[in-house]
Each structure stands twice: as C-alpha cells, then as structure tokens.
Scaffold this active site. Structure first.
Site, PDB file in Angstrom:
ATOM      1  N   ASP A  63      -3.209   9.323  -2.937  1.00 18.30           N
ATOM      2  CA  ASP A  63      -3.699   9.687  -1.336  1.00 18.30           C
ATOM      3  C   ASP A  63      -3.373  11.353  -1.836  1.00 18.30           C
ATOM      4  OD1 ASP A  63      -3.337  10.182   1.165  1.00 18.30           O
ATOM      5  OD2 ASP A  63      -1.939   8.456   2.056  1.00 18.30           O
TER       6      ASP A  63
HETATM    7  C1  NOJ Z   1      -3.568  10.970   4.206  1.00 18.52           C
HETATM    8  C2  NOJ Z   1      -3.944   9.610   4.480  1.00 18.52           C
HETATM    9  O1  NOJ Z   1      -2.230   8.626   4.167  1.00 18.52           O
HETATM   10  C3  NOJ Z   1      -5.002   8.695   3.876  1.00 18.52           C
HETATM   11  O2  NOJ Z   1      -4.648   6.840   4.252  1.00 18.52           O
HETATM   12  C4  NOJ Z   1      -5.749   9.006   3.656  1.00 18.52           C
HETATM   13  O3  NOJ Z   1      -7.100   8.406   3.127  1.00 18.52           O
HETATM   14  C5  NOJ Z   1      -6.407  10.249   3.399  1.00 18.52           C
HETATM   15  N1  NOJ Z   1      -5.015  11.768   3.988  1.00 18.52           N
HETATM   16  C6  NOJ Z   1      -7.610  10.756   3.057  1.00 18.52           C
HETATM   17  O4  NOJ Z   1      -7.594  11.510   4.208  1.00 18.52           O
END
Ligand code: NOJ
Length: 714
Positions: free
Chosen positions: A265
């Site tokens: 993530d």
């Molecule tokens: C953080 C989030 O937790 C995740 O779900 C998301 O896909 C990513 N950022 C990318 O934006």
C-alpha cells in the site's frame, strides 16, 4: 510477447533497471520537463532512475497517460512500457453507489455490471489496473473504510469480491479486450480489524478467525483470477503485513495459491520505520522484499536501497527476477509490449461517457437503497404537499470517498430529482457539513407544520467516511438530531433519507421517524434514483450488508456471533450473569439482511427433502406469497447453525440467498440446495471440513428475524 522473450528481456536488464520496475510513483514525478525538482529532488532521484520506473498511480486523464508514456518510452533504455494503476473503487468518472451500498444489493450480477462499466471508463482514460476490490472483512463501523467493504458477512463478501474481479477483468485475455482492466484485491490482510476502529491501528487476530472470516474473500478473488494483491498497513501477529513473510509466503502464495504481483500500500514499506520494525530505508526495503512485497508503492525504499541489498546478497537475485517477471508478465498480459497505449491514440483521448453508464448508476442506486422502516408514509402520493429539509436536501455531495475523478457538480441532488416529480414540493436547503443553527431549525419547523409529509435529508459528508475517517461517535452530528426532534414535535410524518458511508447509530431518531431510508452515498444519479423510489415508481431493493448498532459500545458487532457459555435468551433476559450489557440490548437496531420494500410477502410453507442417495444435495422448498396488490421484490435469506462443533461456531451464518420478483398476489415455490460441504468450517487443526451431526436452518428476510424451519442431519 512469449514468456521466453520476457525472460530474455529480464536477462538484459541491470539490477538497477530491475529495481526500477518494482517502483510505483505518482504522475508528478514524470512532469518535471527534464528538471530535477519537487518530488524527484526530495528523493534524490536521477533522470536515469526515472527512466527505469515500472509503474504510475493516480493519473487523471487519458491525455496525461499518453504524454507520460510517450516521454518515458523516448528516454528509457529498454523501452518497457509503464503500467498505470488507480483507485477505481465505485466508478471512474460516472460514480456508482459506494461498495457497502452495492453489497446491500445482494446482487452479484449488478456488481459485475458496475465493475465492467467502471473498467470501460477507466480503460479509456488509460488505466490498466484498479486497486479494487477491497476484500476486507469488517465488523466495526467506527472504521471509516467499511464504506469500501462488502459488509460483515464473509460469504456475501466472497461472492461479491469475485464478481468485481470478473467485472473488471472479464474472461477473455486482457490484451484482446482493452475495455477491461486488471484487478488488485486488497488489503492483505486483517486491515478491517483495526483496534477500536481506528484507521491504521494494530490488528491482533487469531488464526482461526483469519482463516474462517478474513481469507475467504481473498480466496474468491484469487480464484476469479485477480492479477494483483495489495498488502495492508496494519500489523498482524505482531508484524506489519507489509513485512509479514509467513502471511505473504505461507498463506498468500502457498495456501491461497496466488501467483500474481504483490504490491505494497502507499508508502507502507517506508512506514516499517514508523512501526519501528526497521531502523532505516535499507532495513525496511529488505524486510518488505524478503517477506514477498514485489512492488513498492510510493516510497523510495526499493528505489534507493534495493540495488545495494541485492549486490550484498547475490542469492536474492532469484527473488528479484521473480518479482520483475511478475511485473513484466502483467504488462504482457495487458498487451502493453505490443501497444503501450492500450488503444489510446492522439485522436481518442477525450472522455467518452455513455448514457447507459449513467442509467446503470441510477439502477444501481435503486437496488442498493435500503428502506428500514415505513409506517405507511412512503411512497409519496402525487400532489402531496412535501417539505424537503436538511443539509442533504440539495447537496451534491453524493459521490462519497474514492470518487476523485467523478465530478460532484454533475451529481443529481435529491432536490433536483424530486423537483421533476408531480408533488407540491418546498425545499429548505442548508449548507452540507455545517452545524444547523437554531434559526434554521425554527424555519424547518414552520415549513413542516404546513406540509403533509416531511422529508429530512441527513447524514455524513464525503470526508466523514472512507480512509482516515474513523469515528468514536456514530450518531448524527451537527445538530441533525436536534432537527429531527424539533420537527417531530410539529409534524410526526417524517421520512428520513440518510446519506452515509457506514452504519450510524440511529437510536435517538428512529422512534421519531415514520420512515427511514438509507441512501448511502448513492453516486452520480443519486437524486434521480431516490426520487423514483420515494414516488414508488420503483421499489427499494437493498438489504443491509452491515448491521446498524444501537450504540457504539456494542462494537465490533456481527450477527454471526458465537453462543458464549452464557447466551442471552428470552427466558433468562432478567438475569445478571449472562453475556449481555446492563445498559443496552445485545442485538443491533437494524440487523444484517434487514430492509423492506413497498410490498410484503410471507413464507407460507417450508419443507426439507433429504436426498435418497449419499452425495446428493438436500432440497429446501418454500412457498412465498406476495400479500400485496402490486409487484414486490424481496431477498430471501437462508441461514444455518451447526448445532455441535469442534470449535465454537456462530449462532447463525448466511448460506444462500435469492432475489425474488413476485407479481401482485403471486404465490411461488423456491428451492435452495445444500450439501454437507456447505457446512464445512475451519477446525482447530486448520482443516476445512464439515462434521456429522445436525444443522439447524433458518429462513427469512433478515439475520435477526429468520425463523427456524427445521434441521438436517449430515
Ligand atoms: C491507500 C489506500 O489504503 C489504498 O486502498 C489505496 O489503493 C492506495 N492508497 C492508493 O491510492
């Protein structure tokens, strides 16, 4: 490109070029016009490094994708195209209801159609991969990200997660079908169990709970062919998921059989330092990479440290090549080596939004709206004198979190939708997100007094639900409860239309409302869809995918609770030493599966037919009668309880459901088929099997009210 050629390409790459493929950056890194400023400077990146990067996340337009890809390919030595990823969570530009709402449709086909339509818009904007579906098991609405979930039931969630994957990816090769995109299932794993519902907070799960409730939706996504898995931010079993080798290797790769690309993530690799399990970037990179994270989303750990780590330990080259292969293989599957633009040409870069997609959004909103209470107030009657009051009355904040490309100004407000209907409508709007003043409440009461029906449009703002939107209080904020109380004094004919991204605590307002309709964040066509429903032109079809608690203190909660050694029953409800609260009931205000339409039907007969041969399914037959004089759609739900088990099991679990359309006064017969495998569960040795014994079956229209209809012996 044939696999053998991919492998040859990897042979030609330097370690630095391989590492570059494992890095994902935002578009601003590529928008420097040759100058090293901004983010590149911050990360001490060279122009040469930029030419090795593997992926970009979060572009806004096809033109931006086209430009970045073109200038990248001009500069990069090996000309391996960039792969573009984005959060296409409930639509790209045309926004659909939030995932929790979509889950409340109990309709896998709808979810698949929505994902397919989202993929088409996203693909036309140059996106190759979506960071969806979110397969996290949830039972705590304090956590704002329940908005992105499929709700509290692992079986429903697994079915819907697979439907998203099928919708995004289709079944044909992605290289051939450029209107589909690859799916990245997330967040592996346990993110939804954040302590206290506080985002990014610690998770501590038993393995039994992990296997039984948290993994099935991931398993379903993988079986449906999801190309990527994203790791989660949280710790689990004491180690951040992004550095958790046993979970990524033994569970994800080995047990679940995932063979695609594992991505972190956002900045989660660097956050290993904040977790204090890595002293510096080098240790963070080493831990995440060794654990199995292949692509580093938006941190400079792999970029600036992985090359030295590999140089110092050449044995890691094998793992590096494998990770690079996963990236290149995905690019190849998408056809990027043949066409790095995946169908984009300078002539087709403008968005091509389809009317059908808006219509699908309107349909979806109707199928996801949940009518929870209706004392014969809805639908509205033609010509009726109706007051529309509250911060959501004329608000366009209907898209919800993760609708970053969707244009709020193009959303249809409830006021707009209703003003096209044949009623005598007066609107008293209020700025969304602002505390209601006493003057507004007074004016609302004056208007309510002169009206036959009062529609109160209340709820959360987009900022209040989603990522980093945890709450300790789930009741309506900003004096909205005071508005309901005041209006109810002058006119009891109140229908509350609630816009929210999570179950809220409605205990204070529920007794004051004759009707309650949960609109969630309904998307671009929200106002039109709700107006159709309020007028009775369509029937609300949603059923709650997540229980609405009576009080925050009950959380986390799920209908699928264990019995405990001291279960609360009708007979012992006056006793003290029982598993119960002293100041609140145990059950939710509105249970999982709850929801009504404008009609009503009854289960009149049920019968369980045992198979005459072993290995054949049991048949459960029931007769359903529409008791009204108009068509009615319902969701019939079958729950089970394994009566005696090796490890403690829930009192009720959803097994199957059917959406049934009944004509006026129609009586129909329906069958559910179940086999002993349907009652398999995870045992203490982690084997999944069913035990001989009896299973109680419950049939009905919500988890809490489904009635015992008999037992099976398996
Ligand atoms: C953080 C989030 O937790 C995740 O779900 C998301 O896909 C990513 N950022 C990318 O934006």
């Amino acid at each position: 490109m044939e696999t053998i050629k991919l492998k040859k390409l990897i042979d030609r790459m330097t370690v630095a070029e391989k590492v570059g493929q494992l890095v994902q950056l935002t578009p601003d890194f590529f928008a420097q016009g040759g100058e090293i400023t901004g983010p590149m400077q911050q990360w001490q990146m060279s122009e040469e490094q930029l030419g090795t990067i593997g992926s970009v996340l979060g572009t806004h337009t096809a033109e931006q994708v086209y430009t970045i890809q073109t200038s990248y390919l001009e500069k990069s030595r090996l000309k391996i195209p960039l792969i573009f990823m984005a959060d296409v969570i409930h639509g790209y530009e045309t926004i659909f209801p939030i995932p929790l709402a979509l889950a409340s449709s109990f309709d896998a086909q709808l979810v698949e159609e929505v994902a397919k339509a989202s993929a088409k818009e996203a693909a036309e904007a140059g996106i190759h991969v979506t960071f969806s579906p979110m397969a996290d098991h949830v039972k705590d609405p304090r956590w704002g990200r329940v908005l992105e979930s499929n709700g509290e039931d692992p079986t429903l969630s697994a079915v819907l997660t697979a439907a998203y994957v099928r919708g995004y990816q289709g079944t044909d090769a992605l290289a051939e079908n450029k209107q589909r995109i690859a799916a990245c299932v997330k967040h592996f794993v346990g993110y939804g169990a954040a302590e206290g519902g506080r985002d990014y907070h610690t998770v501590d799960l038993s393995d039994l709970e992990l296997y039984q409730n948290y993994l099935p939706a991931f398993q379903a996504a993988i079986e449906a062919g999801a190309e990527l898995v994203m790791t989660s931010f949280n710790t689990i079993h004491g180690v951040p998921a992004t550095a958790n080798q046993p979970l990524l290797q033994d569970v994800l790769r080995e047990k679940l059989g995932f063979d695609g690309l594992i991505i972190s993530d956002w900045a989660a690799v660097a956050e290993l330092m904040a977790h204090r399990v890595a002293a510096d970037r080098t240790e963070a990179a080493k831990k995440a990479f060794t654990a199995g994270v292949e692509m580093d989303m938006m941190s400079d750990c792999y970029l600036n440290a992985l090359e030295q780590i590999i140089d110092a330990d050449p044995a890691m080259n094998e793992q590096l090549n494998k990770a690079v292969f996963h990236v290149l293989h995905l690019k190849n599957k998408l056809g990027l080596f043949e066409d790095p633009y995946r169908g984009l040409t300078p002539e087709n870069l403008a968005p091509r939004l389809l009317k059908e997609t808006r219509l699908l959004s309107r349909e979806a909103a109707k199928k996801t709206t949940v009518l929870l209470k209706n004392q014969a107030l809805l639908p509205l009657q033609k010509k009726q004198k109706v007051a529309l009051i509250g911060p959501k009355a004329d608000s366009k904040d209907l898209l919800g979190a993760w609708s970053w490309i969707g244009k709020q100004e193009e959303a249809v407000s409830l006021a707009k939708g209703l003003s096209q209907k044949e009623i005598d409508l007066t609107i008293l709007p209020y700025p969304d997100g602002k505390v209601l003043t006493a003057a507004y409440i007074e004016e609302a009461c004056r208007l309510a007094e002169q009206s036959e029906v009062v529609l109160l449009a209340l709820g959360e703002t987009s900022e209040e639900a989603g990522e980093a939107a945890s709450l300790t209080k789930l009741s309506l904020s900003r004096n909205q409860e005071a508005l309901v109380a005041a209006v109810s004094q002058v006119n009891p004919k109140i229908a509350t239309i609630l816009f929210c991204g999570r179950p809220l605590v409605l205990s204070a307002i529920e007794p004051l409302c004759q009707a309650i309709m949960i609109a969630w964040f309904p998307g671009s066509e929200g106002g039109n869809a709700l107006a159709d429903l309020l007028m009775g032109e369509s029937e609300p079809q949603g059923r709650l995918a997540m229980s609405f608690p009576r009080a925050e203190g009950q959380l986390p909660m799920t209908y699928a609770q264990l019995s405990t050694g001291r279960p609360l029953t009708e007979e012992n409800s006056d006793q003290k030493y029982i598993s119960r609260y002293m100041d609140e009931k145990n059950d939710p205000l509105f249970s999982f599966g709850a929801g009504i339409g404008y009609g009503q039907c009854k289960i009149s007969k049920t019968q369980i037919v045992h198979p005459d041969e072993k290995n054949k399914p049991f048949e459960l037959i029931c007769t359903l009668k529409n008791e009204g004089d108009s068509p009615h759609t319902t969701t019939l739900q079958l729950y089970s309880r394994d009566d005696v088990t090796e490890v403690a099991r829930p009192m009720r679990e959803l097994k199957q459901w059917q959406k049934i359309n009944l004509a006026a006064a129609e009586e129909t017969q329906h069958s559910f088929y179940v086999t002993p495998e349907d009652f398999a569960y995870v045992h203490s040795d982690f084997s999944t099997k069913s035990d001989p014994g009896t299973i109680s079956l419950y049939l009905g229209f919500a988890a809490a009210s489904a009635k015992l209809i008999g037992t099976l012996t398996i």
